[in-house]
Write a protein that holds these residues in place. Structure first.
Motif, PDB file in Angstrom:
ATOM      1  N   PHE A 182       1.392  62.749  67.742  1.00  0.00           N
ATOM      2  CA  PHE A 182       1.752  64.153  67.555  1.00  0.00           C
ATOM      3  C   PHE A 182       0.623  65.053  68.043  1.00  0.00           C
ATOM      4  CE2 PHE A 182       1.547  68.006  64.966  1.00  0.00           C
ATOM      5  CZ  PHE A 182       2.752  68.594  65.338  1.00  0.00           C
ATOM      6  N   VAL A 183      -0.606  64.730  67.679  1.00  0.00           N
ATOM      7  CA  VAL A 183      -1.745  65.539  68.101  1.00  0.00           C
ATOM      8  C   VAL A 183      -1.919  65.460  69.613  1.00  0.00           C
ATOM      9  CG1 VAL A 183      -4.256  65.760  67.944  1.00  0.00           C
ATOM     10  CG2 VAL A 183      -2.908  65.379  65.878  1.00  0.00           C
ATOM     11  N   VAL A 184      -1.799  64.268  70.175  1.00  0.00           N
ATOM     12  CA  VAL A 184      -1.955  64.101  71.627  1.00  0.00           C
ATOM     13  C   VAL A 184      -0.899  64.908  72.375  1.00  0.00           C
ATOM     14  CG1 VAL A 184      -1.760  62.445  73.524  1.00  0.00           C
ATOM     15  CG2 VAL A 184      -3.113  61.881  71.501  1.00  0.00           C
ATOM     16  N   PHE A 185       0.368  64.792  71.964  1.00  0.00           N
ATOM     17  CA  PHE A 185       1.428  65.510  72.665  1.00  0.00           C
ATOM     18  C   PHE A 185       1.357  67.012  72.415  1.00  0.00           C
ATOM     19  CE2 PHE A 185       3.641  61.320  72.761  1.00  0.00           C
ATOM     20  CZ  PHE A 185       3.649  61.223  74.146  1.00  0.00           C
ATOM     21  N   LEU A 186       0.854  67.427  71.263  1.00  0.00           N
ATOM     22  CA  LEU A 186       0.667  68.850  71.014  1.00  0.00           C
ATOM     23  C   LEU A 186      -0.385  69.421  71.958  1.00  0.00           C
ATOM     24  CD1 LEU A 186       1.540  71.192  69.175  1.00  0.00           C
ATOM     25  CD2 LEU A 186      -0.388  70.604  67.709  1.00  0.00           C
ATOM     26  N   ILE A 187      -1.480  68.702  72.130  1.00  0.00           N
ATOM     27  CA  ILE A 187      -2.530  69.138  73.055  1.00  0.00           C
ATOM     28  C   ILE A 187      -2.001  69.165  74.486  1.00  0.00           C
ATOM     29  CG2 ILE A 187      -4.758  68.487  74.058  1.00  0.00           C
ATOM     30  CD1 ILE A 187      -5.515  67.457  71.244  1.00  0.00           C
ATOM     31  N   LEU A 188      -1.276  68.116  74.886  1.00  0.00           N
ATOM     32  CA  LEU A 188      -0.710  68.092  76.237  1.00  0.00           C
ATOM     33  C   LEU A 188       0.309  69.211  76.450  1.00  0.00           C
ATOM     34  CD1 LEU A 188      -0.241  64.267  76.798  1.00  0.00           C
ATOM     35  CD2 LEU A 188      -1.927  65.770  77.858  1.00  0.00           C
ATOM     36  N   PHE A 189       1.074  69.528  75.433  1.00  0.00           N
ATOM     37  CA  PHE A 189       2.042  70.616  75.525  1.00  0.00           C
ATOM     38  C   PHE A 189       1.349  71.954  75.729  1.00  0.00           C
ATOM     39  CE2 PHE A 189       4.481  73.922  73.248  1.00  0.00           C
ATOM     40  CZ  PHE A 189       5.563  74.002  74.107  1.00  0.00           C
ATOM     41  N   VAL A 190       0.306  72.203  74.945  1.00  0.00           N
ATOM     42  CA  VAL A 190      -0.431  73.462  75.073  1.00  0.00           C
ATOM     43  C   VAL A 190      -1.097  73.552  76.449  1.00  0.00           C
ATOM     44  CG1 VAL A 190      -2.391  74.774  74.180  1.00  0.00           C
ATOM     45  CG2 VAL A 190      -0.743  73.775  72.602  1.00  0.00           C
ATOM     46  N   LEU A 191      -1.672  72.454  76.906  1.00  0.00           N
ATOM     47  CA  LEU A 191      -2.295  72.458  78.233  1.00  0.00           C
ATOM     48  C   LEU A 191      -1.275  72.684  79.334  1.00  0.00           C
ATOM     49  CD1 LEU A 191      -4.920  69.585  77.922  1.00  0.00           C
ATOM     50  CD2 LEU A 191      -5.338  72.049  78.014  1.00  0.00           C
ATOM     51  N   SER A 192      -0.097  72.101  79.193  1.00  0.00           N
ATOM     52  CA  SER A 192       0.933  72.312  80.211  1.00  0.00           C
ATOM     53  C   SER A 192       1.443  73.749  80.185  1.00  0.00           C
ATOM     54  CB  SER A 192       2.085  71.332  80.021  1.00  0.00           C
ATOM     55  OG  SER A 192       2.798  71.637  78.853  1.00  0.00           O
TER      56      SER A 192
END
Length: 54
Positions: A35-45
């Motif tokens: 969840f944390v990894v995909f949240l960070i990737l989502f914000v970066l995208s």
């Protein structure tokens, strides 16, 4: 992303069948981490994905 959510739904159902033992804590730990990894990737995208190179 939908594939990951379906995978964790299946893991959660299997954990419920096994009776909330040690597999649950492992699945929860993996789910929190992802969840944390995909949240960070989502914000970066969101930040960098809309920029076009011209």
């Amino acid at each position: 992303m939908l594939g990951w959510s379906m995978m964790f739904l299946i893991i959660a159902l299997i954990a419920a069948v096994f009776g909330f033992t040690g597999i649950v804590t492992a699945a929860v730990g993996i789910a929190k981490f992802l969840f944390v990894v995909f949240l960070i990737l989502f914000v970066l995208s969101l930040l960098f994905g809309r920029r076009s190179i011209r």
